[in-house]
Design an enzyme around this catalytic site. Sequence first.
Site: not given
Ligand code: UT7
Length: 329
Positions: A116, A256, A286
């Site tokens: 990225c 980004h 993204n």
């Molecule tokens: O561009 C390259 C660099 N990349 C980035 O900068 C991305 C960095 N990371 C992020 O932007 C975030 O970590 C994400 C958007 C990918 C995820 O958001 P988060 O707030 O960190 O969520 P999480 O991964 O901690 O997941 C929270 C909950 C989980 O459920 P439980 O374990 O709390 O029951 C996930 O399973 O949300 C669940 N979850 C979803 N629910 C509905 C994960 N993906 C989804 C989804 N829809 N698409």
Amino acid sequence: MTKLRAAITGVHGYVPDYILTNAELEKMVDTNDEWITSRTGIKERHILKGEGQGTSHMAAEAVRGLLAKTNTQPDEVDLLICATTTPDFVFPSTANLITDMVGIRSVGSFDIQAACSGFLYALTIGTQFIETGKYRKVVVVGADKMSSIIDYTDRTTCVLFGDGAGAVLLEPNEEGYGIHDSIIRSDGVGQHHLFQKAGGSRYPPSHETIDKRWHYVYQDGPSVFKFAVKNMADVSAEIMERNGLKGEDVAWLVPHQANKRIIEATANRMGVGMDKVMLNIHKYGNTTAATIPLCLFDYESQLHKGDNLVLAAFGGGFTWGSVYVKWAI
Ligand code: UT7
């Protein structure tokens, strides 16, 4: 004598027609519009459809538009650099293919792979060729067909990414406009948090790698999130500090577009209000190397000559960086 700088003298972007909405994703995986919008800021993304269509096709559209807009003939271009994580082929480079498609012949062209942060890496490299006086017209393009490496059964990644391309023209400037400073960084500590395991020399494609779904993006979102917030904010603050810029001096933060919450944290650290932050993540998701040039393209009409822009990125590797630009057009 005024320093010779590389100025951005044109910008153009391209996204494919097909729009993948949050509503459509709700039918594909266990997700919902509320989760995607509140956690990422994304509403829709563009997807390149069609047999045999690769990253180069989108990049060539962006470059063709750029050349037309800047009244540049293909034979005037001295160098073309393409930042991409989703090249059409392992080789030849996507930059090679783009030059062929747009009719640029017998000049250097190569790809940069910095996930990225690729566009900022490519911009920094292109700048060197202008600053030394070696070249007068350098095209830098960031393009990715992320849909080619996304697992549309994995809700943790498939809602995040989209396809697109953006290109800029760099030309010499001796009036104080252009790229004033740049910082590019990397740390292999991130290699297992965000990567595509198979398809390269370590795990060439095999039935086993396909069965294990190793040709798709794997991301440990929360870990990447923590590194992204810290490093994108730190590097933006660093480039401001070493160029004597305060929040009020910055006309635009051009971040980004990976997650709206990471962008807000960066703006907050820089002391820049969200009204001065370029945002198009809701439309494109993204697009990896294309996010920053697509932002410049979308906001072009709101830019003024002399505006101070801070470009900032973070991505797989980990890689990150920041570029300070005084807008020249
Ligand atoms: O561009 C390259 C660099 N990349 C980035 O900068 C991305 C960095 N990371 C992020 O932007 C975030 O970590 C994400 C958007 C990918 C995820 O958001 P988060 O707030 O960190 O969520 P999480 O991964 O901690 O997941 C929270 C909950 C989980 O459920 P439980 O374990 O709390 O029951 C996930 O399973 O949300 C669940 N979850 C979803 N629910 C509905 C994960 N993906 C989804 C989804 N829809 N698409």
